[in-house]
Design a protein around this motif. Sequence first.
Motif, PDB file in Angstrom:
ATOM      1  N   MET A  48     133.997  53.226 -76.728  1.00 12.76           N
ATOM      2  CA  MET A  48     134.261  52.079 -76.972  1.00 12.76           C
ATOM      3  C   MET A  48     134.615  51.359 -75.827  1.00 12.76           C
ATOM      4  O   MET A  48     135.525  51.787 -75.166  1.00 12.76           O
ATOM      5  CB  MET A  48     135.125  52.140 -78.049  1.00 12.76           C
ATOM      6  N   ARG A  49     134.047  50.185 -75.412  1.00 11.76           N
ATOM      7  CA  ARG A  49     134.326  49.410 -74.411  1.00 11.76           C
ATOM      8  C   ARG A  49     135.444  48.577 -74.438  1.00 11.76           C
ATOM      9  O   ARG A  49     135.743  47.604 -75.391  1.00 11.76           O
ATOM     10  CB  ARG A  49     133.150  48.335 -74.311  1.00 11.76           C
ATOM     11  N   PHE A  50     136.895  48.635 -73.745  1.00 11.47           N
ATOM     12  CA  PHE A  50     137.748  47.868 -73.415  1.00 11.47           C
ATOM     13  C   PHE A  50     138.060  47.580 -71.983  1.00 11.47           C
ATOM     14  O   PHE A  50     139.084  47.124 -71.724  1.00 11.47           O
ATOM     15  CB  PHE A  50     138.955  48.692 -74.197  1.00 11.47           C
ATOM     16  N   PHE A  51     137.066  47.757 -71.194  1.00 13.83           N
ATOM     17  CA  PHE A  51     137.357  47.549 -69.764  1.00 13.83           C
ATOM     18  C   PHE A  51     137.128  45.889 -69.395  1.00 13.83           C
ATOM     19  O   PHE A  51     137.718  45.697 -68.370  1.00 13.83           O
ATOM     20  CB  PHE A  51     136.467  48.388 -68.869  1.00 13.83           C
ATOM     21  N   SER A  52     136.271  45.418 -70.173  1.00 12.12           N
ATOM     22  CA  SER A  52     135.973  43.715 -69.756  1.00 12.12           C
ATOM     23  C   SER A  52     135.425  43.156 -70.805  1.00 12.12           C
ATOM     24  O   SER A  52     134.169  43.450 -71.425  1.00 12.12           O
ATOM     25  CB  SER A  52     135.174  43.734 -68.532  1.00 12.12           C
ATOM     26  N   ASP A  53     135.889  41.762 -71.085  1.00 12.31           N
ATOM     27  CA  ASP A  53     135.191  41.097 -71.907  1.00 12.31           C
ATOM     28  C   ASP A  53     133.893  40.581 -71.057  1.00 12.31           C
ATOM     29  O   ASP A  53     132.802  39.890 -71.828  1.00 12.31           O
ATOM     30  CB  ASP A  53     136.027  39.692 -72.399  1.00 12.31           C
ATOM     31  N   ASN A  54     133.526  40.803 -69.869  1.00  8.88           N
ATOM     32  CA  ASN A  54     132.396  40.286 -69.159  1.00  8.88           C
ATOM     33  C   ASN A  54     131.163  41.246 -69.558  1.00  8.88           C
ATOM     34  O   ASN A  54     129.904  40.930 -69.651  1.00  8.88           O
ATOM     35  CB  ASN A  54     132.397  40.616 -67.927  1.00  8.88           C
ATOM     36  N   ALA A  55     131.481  42.226 -70.283  1.00  8.04           N
ATOM     37  CA  ALA A  55     130.618  43.412 -70.861  1.00  8.04           C
ATOM     38  C   ALA A  55     130.285  43.291 -72.296  1.00  8.04           C
ATOM     39  O   ALA A  55     129.461  43.582 -72.668  1.00  8.04           O
ATOM     40  CB  ALA A  55     130.988  44.661 -70.673  1.00  8.04           C
ATOM     41  N   ALA A  56     130.656  42.227 -73.148  1.00  4.12           N
ATOM     42  CA  ALA A  56     130.745  41.909 -74.363  1.00  4.12           C
ATOM     43  C   ALA A  56     129.164  41.371 -74.496  1.00  4.12           C
ATOM     44  O   ALA A  56     128.423  40.959 -73.616  1.00  4.12           O
ATOM     45  CB  ALA A  56     131.484  40.952 -74.975  1.00  4.12           C
ATOM     46  N   SER A  57     128.691  41.337 -75.718  1.00  2.00           N
ATOM     47  CA  SER A  57     127.143  40.956 -76.113  1.00  2.00           C
ATOM     48  C   SER A  57     127.321  39.382 -76.102  1.00  2.00           C
ATOM     49  O   SER A  57     128.641  38.636 -75.988  1.00  2.00           O
ATOM     50  CB  SER A  57     127.254  41.410 -77.231  1.00  2.00           C
ATOM     51  N   VAL A  58     126.343  38.906 -76.099  1.00  2.00           N
ATOM     52  CA  VAL A  58     126.180  37.292 -76.240  1.00  2.00           C
ATOM     53  C   VAL A  58     125.978  36.769 -77.939  1.00  2.00           C
ATOM     54  O   VAL A  58     125.407  37.609 -78.578  1.00  2.00           O
ATOM     55  CB  VAL A  58     124.990  36.768 -75.699  1.00  2.00           C
ATOM     56  N   CYS A  59     126.717  35.969 -78.486  1.00  2.00           N
ATOM     57  CA  CYS A  59     126.699  35.709 -79.677  1.00  2.00           C
ATOM     58  C   CYS A  59     125.373  35.113 -80.158  1.00  2.00           C
ATOM     59  O   CYS A  59     124.842  34.446 -79.344  1.00  2.00           O
ATOM     60  CB  CYS A  59     127.894  34.982 -79.978  1.00  2.00           C
ATOM     61  N   GLN A  60     125.096  35.412 -81.362  1.00  2.00           N
ATOM     62  CA  GLN A  60     123.895  35.112 -81.871  1.00  2.00           C
ATOM     63  C   GLN A  60     123.523  33.371 -81.988  1.00  2.00           C
ATOM     64  O   GLN A  60     122.644  33.108 -81.514  1.00  2.00           O
ATOM     65  CB  GLN A  60     123.790  35.331 -83.311  1.00  2.00           C
TER      66      GLN A  60
END
Lengths: 335, 335, 335, 335
Positions: free
Chosen positions: D1-13
């Motif tokens: 599970m990813r908690f290293f950066s919000d840069n890695a989050a997806s793009v919202c619909q």
Amino acid sequence: MRFFSDNAASVCQPVLNALAAANSVDTAYDDDALSQRLDGAFSEIFETDVTALWVSTGTAANALALAALCPPHGAIVCHEEAHIQNDECGAPEFYTHGAKLLLGKGDGAKLAPDEVERLAASIRDDVHQMQIGALSITQASEYGMVYSPDEVRTLGDLCDALGWNLHMDGARFANAVAHRECAPADITWRAGVDILSFGCVKNGGMSAEALLLFGDAREKAAEIRYRRKRGGHLLSKGRYLAAQILAMLDDDLWLTNARAANAGARLIAKAAPDRLVFPVEANEVFITLSADEAASLRAAGFDFYDWGIGEARFVTSWDQGAEEVRPLAEAIAAL
Amino acid sequence: MRFFSDNAASVCQPVLNALAAANSVDTAYDDDALSQRLDGAFSEIFETDVTALWVSTGTAANALALAALCPPHGAIVCHEEAHIQNDECGAPEFYTHGAKLLLGKGDGAKLAPDEVERLAASIRDDVHQMQIGALSITQASEYGMVYSPDEVRTLGDLCDALGWNLHMDGARFANAVAHRECAPADITWRAGVDILSFGCVKNGGMSAEALLLFGDAREKAAEIRYRRKRGGHLLSKGRYLAAQILAMLDDDLWLTNARAANAGARLIAKAAPDRLVFPVEANEVFITLSADEAASLRAAGFDFYDWGIGEARFVTSWDQGAEEVRPLAEAIAAL
Amino acid sequence: MRFFSDNAASVCQPVLNALAAANSVDTAYDDDALSQRLDGAFSEIFETDVTALWVSTGTAANALALAALCPPHGAIVCHEEAHIQNDECGAPEFYTHGAKLLLGKGDGAKLAPDEVERLAASIRDDVHQMQIGALSITQASEYGMVYSPDEVRTLGDLCDALGWNLHMDGARFANAVAHRECAPADITWRAGVDILSFGCVKNGGMSAEALLLFGDAREKAAEIRYRRKRGGHLLSKGRYLAAQILAMLDDDLWLTNARAANAGARLIAKAAPDRLVFPVEANEVFITLSADEAASLRAAGFDFYDWGIGEARFVTSWDQGAEEVRPLAEAIAAL
Amino acid sequence: MRFFSDNAASVCQPVLNALAAANSVDTAYDDDALSQRLDGAFSEIFETDVTALWVSTGTAANALALAALCPPHGAIVCHEEAHIQNDECGAPEFYTHGAKLLLGKGDGAKLAPDEVERLAASIRDDVHQMQIGALSITQASEYGMVYSPDEVRTLGDLCDALGWNLHMDGARFANAVAHRECAPADITWRAGVDILSFGCVKNGGMSAEALLLFGDAREKAAEIRYRRKRGGHLLSKGRYLAAQILAMLDDDLWLTNARAANAGARLIAKAAPDRLVFPVEANEVFITLSADEAASLRAAGFDFYDWGIGEARFVTSWDQGAEEVRPLAEAIAAL
């Protein structure tokens, strides 16, 4: 009496004579016979092949050196009190096209090796951070202290290990050599220095400094020549700069002058051993001085800079003999 | 005998004397009494309030002026033969941080007004193109021709109408004034010039030029001072530059010297009226000259530059009297 | 109907699909799986090892390439109609820190080899002039013409002989390959190109272009990555740029799209063979057109740019089929 | 599970939908209907006239803002942990052409007012030092802390008094507003902010950030547009950037997303109240964590950054609901 800066000192007579003598030389820029003699003259003094370029100011010398030693996206480590950080209005940033200075500490404005290591460790090896490309030290330092050959070599070895280049701001290099009475080579290229800004102006010159390239850095001479022209520093009558520098080197005038300035500083230091903020090694004396004491010295005609609160800086110059300095020393002793 | 460049000429004696005299002046940078006299001295000559800053080279003067007159994303119109385009290794681009030079034509390296209009019309008013911010002309031009007051004013009016600033590269400004025998004001601020690079070095100086700000451009003095320091051009012993400039202005020495240089050029021109490529107005003579003819002149000891194929340039200097120039004139006449 | 620019075209569906698909990918900047695939994908297409970096704009691609290929004190030869000269607001000057563009001529905005030689010969090998470090050509050219492999190689050989680097602005590289139906390698690295700006945006992409490094230029990848970050062009969600580019490469979509755009241009060209200002090779059509004729086309709903007086430019896009172009072709034919 | 950066989050619909919807819009650069709507949309949210420009990255936004607010020979005060100092590879130095960052301290990467005063006092008002032209703060800070309106205003008042401009790096501005639930105006222009880098990418966007100019700074829009083009940041299909931003603003999606990210951070914080290095106000959690503990979390599938020795950083994103964050919170609580 002037003790606020060696920039305000006069020009020594051999330099003025050399200007007059150069008047029979022609050929523009640095193609003249005098400019062509610089490499040889410095190579002899430094006991190795040196490429030497004249410039008009120490700021130009430093900035050109750093631009050759660090890319625009790189960083340069220096002391937080370094002239390149505090007194050149961003010339290093201008000539390097935006390299960043990273600041370390160290007593007497001499950069401490563990600070260099701390700064090296502070930079991640990724594209988001400017990677360190060079280290710059000042010899003698901004507080008049002198790196020993071993101290320079320690920093030089660090640079070698880290893949950095090493620049030395030698605005008062003569005072440093005069203090150490060492071979100039021992505190420069033998200790890892790639480029030296060799100062003349504070030491009796008028408007000429020399940029000295050692070892592999000599390959950067062509690039630096373009940068010098582009910076507006290729004087069309460059022979008058070369003449000044050669006059300084003749008969070791540069050392004679520096010894005179250093002697003045020692005279003051002896008069105020308990007030010294830093050991006096070159031609600068920093002492504790209350506002009242400073006022009384000024009332007696001594001109100098306050240095923060409760301290003051006195700079002695090549043209100030004991007869000029002694009154100050006595006045301080009498406080 | 040297006719290849006025950069190779000697320094005139009053300038050397002034250097020696300045040796009793102190205070660093440009806070000294001599530097402080420059504004007044130039204001008198130019019959208006002038802010004057010394620098070491004409290249620095030009580049600093242009940086103050045009933003990094702007463009500068000049003649395709301009010194700033061809002979300064990109100093304008360096100091402006990347402004673009737009090149126009004109006889004798004098920029033609219709070329200015053509260039102005060539730029779309959108964000994809660098908008023109300044025009720069050279007086006397690179081919030794002199803009009349009306000619400068025509360009100045165009600049006013277009919202551009006007810079004049006056490396040989003295020769231009000496030719026209007009008021310096008439070919500068009265005709719309904002900043003038006032040359001394080619005219008997050693290492000092002056940057002169007129009218509204005087408000840019503070910014230029930062840029000058940042460019490494704030000499710590600036009084020796001010001294040179003041010596040039005393008793109109700048005009006396320029008249001498111009006279030499006229002497050559008279000897070769049919060979002249351009009218001779300042201290440069361009003549047609075959390779054989050039060789024979060189064999006779005359030193000069070829100028493309079949042409040659001869530059006379302030220190070359008729006795030195006449042999050349006679040799050309005899070809 | 839109014929004023392929920049105004829509984004093709596979690219939009790829963006949605990339939404399951994580890891920031260009460490993600998609970005990591670029080198391989381009290496296959170009039949050699390629280092590929995404950027958002062709201007950034060009400027980063030139900064890697030419020092600040260098010059870059290009056509006088080049996009880097006329349409990028000085981005090359900004990223190179002030390199100078030297302008040559050539039919159809294709740089003529003898112009390259003329410019090479115009620069003296001295420190007063910016030495040429790179040549940049546009493929297809600003006038929609395509260099043949031999033509590129001729320029590449000149660069080799002169020690220059060769950059290709390939904003419409796809249209060039589609026209020639040659191997992409034949008009790039095999012909001497060091760095190619590989365009996608005009060809159905949204916001991704690729910078492709060939041969020795691949060693500059690390430096370019720092420059890219420093230019603000390292997108934190770079995977969405990589996704666009990969979608363009899949099944040769880049060529399919380019062929469609080229076909539209040919359709117009056929309708107006006597009006053509340049041969139509890519997706741009330049025709002679009077003001009245232009007005009548606009009245009929066609949108395009005037190109000087009496000429007009029509650009066709990947998303304009024959059914959309034919009405324009017929309208022109009917004039 | 990813908690290293919000840069890695997806793009919202909604952002992806907006890209598809923008496909029916044409006109290049920022002349399209969507780009033209930005000023109005932001003016409504900020309750004042706003000039808004899209760019692709926060680094570009910050650097363009600083270039407009500080001259090349000026200095910019920021926190020593600021993104502009540590994570942009010198983009501020590049875009400002060499301005210097002066570093201050403050808890949680929030710049302390007395540090600002200290730095202001450290600069002599002379030409040897770069004069401070701007202050830049990060909201929320690099350590996830949020300046209150009063805190911003205190800094804004200092800037007013000192004649400095005030920039706010709002890469996580949405998280700051979501935390404070204040009017966006209250922590920006009403408190003295001149230019805000309004972040979208970390908050569900793909490749669009907005540069917002308030008050007098709006007059710098034209200059910034040239700088943006020159930096290669004027996308030819800019409508796809505008579409993203407008989608983020619609129905306050930017706040909805930020609230979700902040909630995740609070969930973690509650699970480890004794480990918190900084109060958790936005979407970043810094906790003490031994190497063994870090290893055990990683073994359990959690991905995050170590933060020096014995500490770790967890960043929550808009797309991580309680169901994704709770396992981490429980794992930390169970250590």
